[in-house]
Design a protein around this motif. Structure first.
Motif, PDB file in Angstrom:
ATOM      1  N   CYS A 181      57.689  57.635  27.413  1.00  0.00           N
ATOM      2  CA  CYS A 181      58.473  58.853  27.652  1.00  0.00           C
ATOM      3  C   CYS A 181      59.251  59.285  26.413  1.00  0.00           C
ATOM      4  N   LYS A 209      49.094  65.181  33.514  1.00  0.00           N
ATOM      5  CA  LYS A 209      50.081  66.232  33.697  1.00  0.00           C
ATOM      6  C   LYS A 209      51.469  65.636  33.500  1.00  0.00           C
ATOM      7  N   TYR A 264      55.341  64.781  33.608  1.00  0.00           N
ATOM      8  CA  TYR A 264      56.402  64.935  34.603  1.00  0.00           C
ATOM      9  C   TYR A 264      57.658  64.318  34.005  1.00  0.00           C
ATOM     10  N   TYR A 265      58.715  64.241  34.778  1.00  0.00           N
ATOM     11  CA  TYR A 265      59.996  63.849  34.193  1.00  0.00           C
ATOM     12  C   TYR A 265      60.595  62.613  34.844  1.00  0.00           C
ATOM     13  N   GLY A 314      60.324  68.705  44.330  1.00  0.00           N
ATOM     14  CA  GLY A 314      59.924  68.129  43.048  1.00  0.00           C
ATOM     15  C   GLY A 314      60.121  66.637  42.921  1.00  0.00           C
ATOM     16  N   ILE A 330      59.275  62.904  43.087  1.00  0.00           N
ATOM     17  CA  ILE A 330      58.007  62.173  43.103  1.00  0.00           C
ATOM     18  C   ILE A 330      58.204  60.758  43.642  1.00  0.00           C
ATOM     19  N   TYR A 337      61.639  59.971  39.447  1.00  0.00           N
ATOM     20  CA  TYR A 337      60.603  60.791  38.806  1.00  0.00           C
ATOM     21  C   TYR A 337      60.515  62.135  39.507  1.00  0.00           C
ATOM     22  N   TRP A 338      60.397  63.193  38.697  1.00  0.00           N
ATOM     23  CA  TRP A 338      60.470  64.569  39.190  1.00  0.00           C
ATOM     24  C   TRP A 338      59.394  65.438  38.546  1.00  0.00           C
ATOM     25  N   LYS A 339      59.004  66.476  39.262  1.00  0.00           N
ATOM     26  CA  LYS A 339      57.954  67.360  38.746  1.00  0.00           C
ATOM     27  C   LYS A 339      58.415  68.231  37.588  1.00  0.00           C
ATOM     28  N   SER A 340      59.701  68.629  37.587  1.00  0.00           N
ATOM     29  CA  SER A 340      60.174  69.536  36.530  1.00  0.00           C
ATOM     30  C   SER A 340      61.650  69.319  36.201  1.00  0.00           C
ATOM     31  N   ASP A 350      63.878  70.950  38.821  1.00  0.00           N
ATOM     32  CA  ASP A 350      64.110  70.132  40.019  1.00  0.00           C
ATOM     33  C   ASP A 350      65.244  69.129  39.789  1.00  0.00           C
ATOM     34  N   LYS A 397      60.707  63.023  29.320  1.00  0.00           N
ATOM     35  CA  LYS A 397      59.396  63.566  29.667  1.00  0.00           C
ATOM     36  C   LYS A 397      58.370  62.432  29.598  1.00  0.00           C
TER      37      LYS A 397
END
Lengths: 103, 103
Positions: free
Chosen positions: A92, B5, B7-8, B39, B41, B56-59, B62, B93
């Motif tokens: 990350c 993809k 994610y955060y 968002g 995860i 963990y998050w999609k954006s 969020d 990220k």
């Protein structure tokens, strides 16, 4: 994000097998060795049902070099053969950070 | 990194005070509430001398919305007043990921 210089985090999440022989010694050895690597910043670990170790590094190149370190490769192999049921590694980029300290 | 993809991750590292009253209930409440947010995860936690919780998050949006959630704001305030000596939050990220599963 004024003057914030991005750096990198490796999030290592794991669950262990019942075979613990040699694990603590190896974990300690790898922590000592990691701290001597170029680009190493710091490391935090905690373990209950799941183990979480997060290490911080100056660059992706430093992480790559540490991953390929000969003694570390041996530890990774033993980990897969003996100590871990499962692990997940996430690379990350730390983009932002804030902190609280009790007065 | 084919088809990966990004994610955060929010890495929350903390040390606690000796005041533990209400902490476990609140931690459980916040975990339940976080899981209902847009968002979200997943989430991992472990605690020894140091506590590490990674969600963990999609954006980033969020994460921002969750940080500003009214009940969460109250929990953050109580955390600073009662439960935490220190904490650090890193917004990251996730750029790459790999996994091992024992056969």
């Amino acid at each position: 994000m004024n003057n914030f210089k991005p750096y990198y985090a490796v999030i290592f999440t794991s669950t262990q097998t019942e075979t613990t022989t040699g694990y603590t010694e190896m974990a300690h050895k790898m922590e000592t060795l990691a701290k001597k690597q170029n680009g190493f910043i710091s490391m935090d670990s905690a373990k209950n049902q799941i183990g979480i170790t997060v290490s911080y590094w100056k660059s992706l190149e430093d992480i790559k070099t540490w991953k390929a370190n000969a003694e570390h490769l041996l530890a990774q192999q033993k980990g897969r053969e003996q100590w871990y049921n499962w692990y997940n590694v996430k690379i990350c980029k730390v983009e932002r950070e804030y902190q609280f300290n009790l007065d």
